[in-house]
Design an enzyme around this catalytic site. Structure first.
Site, PDB file in Angstrom:
ATOM      1  N   THR A  60       0.834  -1.189   0.000  1.00 43.05           N
ATOM      2  CA  THR A  60       0.000   0.000   0.000  1.00 43.05           C
ATOM      3  C   THR A  60       0.875   1.248   0.000  1.00 43.05           C
ATOM      4  O   THR A  60       1.945   1.269   0.618  1.00 43.05           O
ATOM      5  CB  THR A  60      -0.981   0.007   1.194  1.00 43.05           C
ATOM      6  OG1 THR A  60      -1.802   1.168   1.126  1.00 43.05           O
ATOM      7  CG2 THR A  60      -0.275  -0.043   2.533  1.00 43.05           C
ATOM      8  N   GLU A  61       0.407   2.268  -0.745  1.00 40.18           N
ATOM      9  CA  GLU A  61       1.239   3.446  -0.986  1.00 40.18           C
ATOM     10  C   GLU A  61       1.613   4.199   0.281  1.00 40.18           C
ATOM     11  O   GLU A  61       2.605   4.930   0.287  1.00 40.18           O
ATOM     12  CB  GLU A  61       0.531   4.426  -1.921  1.00 40.18           C
ATOM     13  CG  GLU A  61       0.181   3.875  -3.286  1.00 40.18           C
ATOM     14  CD  GLU A  61      -1.266   3.443  -3.365  1.00 40.18           C
ATOM     15  OE1 GLU A  61      -1.999   4.011  -4.186  1.00 40.18           O
ATOM     16  OE2 GLU A  61      -1.659   2.543  -2.583  1.00 40.18           O
ATOM     17  N   ASN A  62       0.818   4.071   1.353  1.00 40.82           N
ATOM     18  CA  ASN A  62       1.143   4.815   2.562  1.00 40.82           C
ATOM     19  C   ASN A  62       2.192   4.111   3.426  1.00 40.82           C
ATOM     20  O   ASN A  62       2.527   4.591   4.501  1.00 40.82           O
ATOM     21  CB  ASN A  62      -0.119   5.103   3.391  1.00 40.82           C
ATOM     22  CG  ASN A  62      -0.837   3.851   3.836  1.00 40.82           C
ATOM     23  OD1 ASN A  62      -0.972   2.910   3.060  1.00 40.82           O
ATOM     24  ND2 ASN A  62      -1.335   3.834   5.061  1.00 40.82           N
ATOM     25  N   GLY A  63       2.747   2.988   2.940  1.00 35.32           N
ATOM     26  CA  GLY A  63       3.934   2.442   3.594  1.00 35.32           C
ATOM     27  C   GLY A  63       3.778   1.170   4.402  1.00 35.32           C
ATOM     28  O   GLY A  63       4.336   1.053   5.492  1.00 35.32           O
ATOM     29  N   SER A  78       7.845   3.789  -0.084  1.00 35.90           N
ATOM     30  CA  SER A  78       6.802   3.022  -0.756  1.00 35.90           C
ATOM     31  C   SER A  78       6.740   3.366  -2.237  1.00 35.90           C
ATOM     32  O   SER A  78       6.648   2.482  -3.097  1.00 35.90           O
ATOM     33  CB  SER A  78       5.449   3.297  -0.086  1.00 35.90           C
ATOM     34  OG  SER A  78       4.431   2.529  -0.666  1.00 35.90           O
TER      35      SER A  78
END
Length: 232
Positions: free
Chosen positions: A55-58, A97
């Site tokens: 997921t892009e938020n890490g 990320s």
């Protein structure tokens, strides 16, 4: 069959579309799921296979959503949905990320769509009222993942094609989509053309073509698109 009420009797549910897409994810694949409808894919991993979700938020290699009332709101995905942690789950800065994304380390990106063009152009955000307000990380995902899959209804609520000759909405990415899992069919993008692989029973090729805004091609047998019933 172009009547929308009749179409409801043959088309797949969102859960069924997500199930079908999940069947094509390889064991051990690194996968990013778009916000909303594509998140359902994580529920339907085939037995014996385990994807590693990003997921892009890490967060990398997180688990299923927790039971209602047991959420830890420090542990969320990019869609602000609560997630659970698995042994080996990793946390990192969102810049790291995106370095994973832009570095080509994702095997599959699965997103929703407003429109997909026959050359693989994708439009999944809109400047119109009520639309997704910005392109966000999808722009990076579709140009960097090894494979880009789209989950979508085959037509809009008004019955207009979402698979088109050319996108009319702002593009998320150019010539990036490899496969489309719609409510009526599985379609590959090959050499700038829509190539039909599977279609639902109860719908003829000509009827499917009438609901598609660009020419459908075949290069072999078109298989039946079948999914388990009563998926949620």
């Amino acid at each position: 069959m172009t009547d929308l009420e009749q179409l409801e009797t043959v088309k797949l549910s969102n859960a069924q579309i997500a199930w079908r897409a999940a069947q094509d994810i390889e064991d051990g694949a690194y996968v990013n799921l778009g916000i909303g409808f594509p998140e359902m894919v994580a529920r339907f991993q085939p037995e014996g296979r385990q994807a590693i979700f990003h997921t892009e938020n890490g967060v990398l290699d997180f688990g299923e959503a927790p039971p209602k009332g047991q959420e830890d709101w420090d542990c969320i995905n990019a869609g602000k949905k609560a997630i659970t942690l698995k042994p080996g789950t990793a946390f990192f800065h969102h810049a790291d990320s995106f370095a994973m994304v832009r570095g080509g380390h994702l095997d599959v990106a699965i997103l929703g769509a407003y429109e997909v063009a026959q050359n693989g152009d994708l439009a999944n955000w809109s400047t119109g009222k009520g639309g997704v307000p910005a392109v966000g990380g999808a722009m990076d995902l579709v140009q960097s993942a090894k494979r880009v899959a789209v989950l979508t209804d085959h037509v809009t609520k008004k019955g207009e094609p979402k698979l088109v000759a050319q996108c009319s909405l702002p593009l998320t990415g150019v010539a990036c989509v490899t496969r489309i899992y719609s409510s009526l069919a599985v379609i590959d993008v090959v050499d700038g053309q829509f190539v039909l692989r599977e279609k639902v029973d109860g719908l003829s090729f000509d009827e499917l073509q009438s609901l598609t805004g660009a020419t459908l091609h075949t290069d072999g047998d078109v298989l039946p698109l079948t999914c388990p019933k009563d998926l949620k």
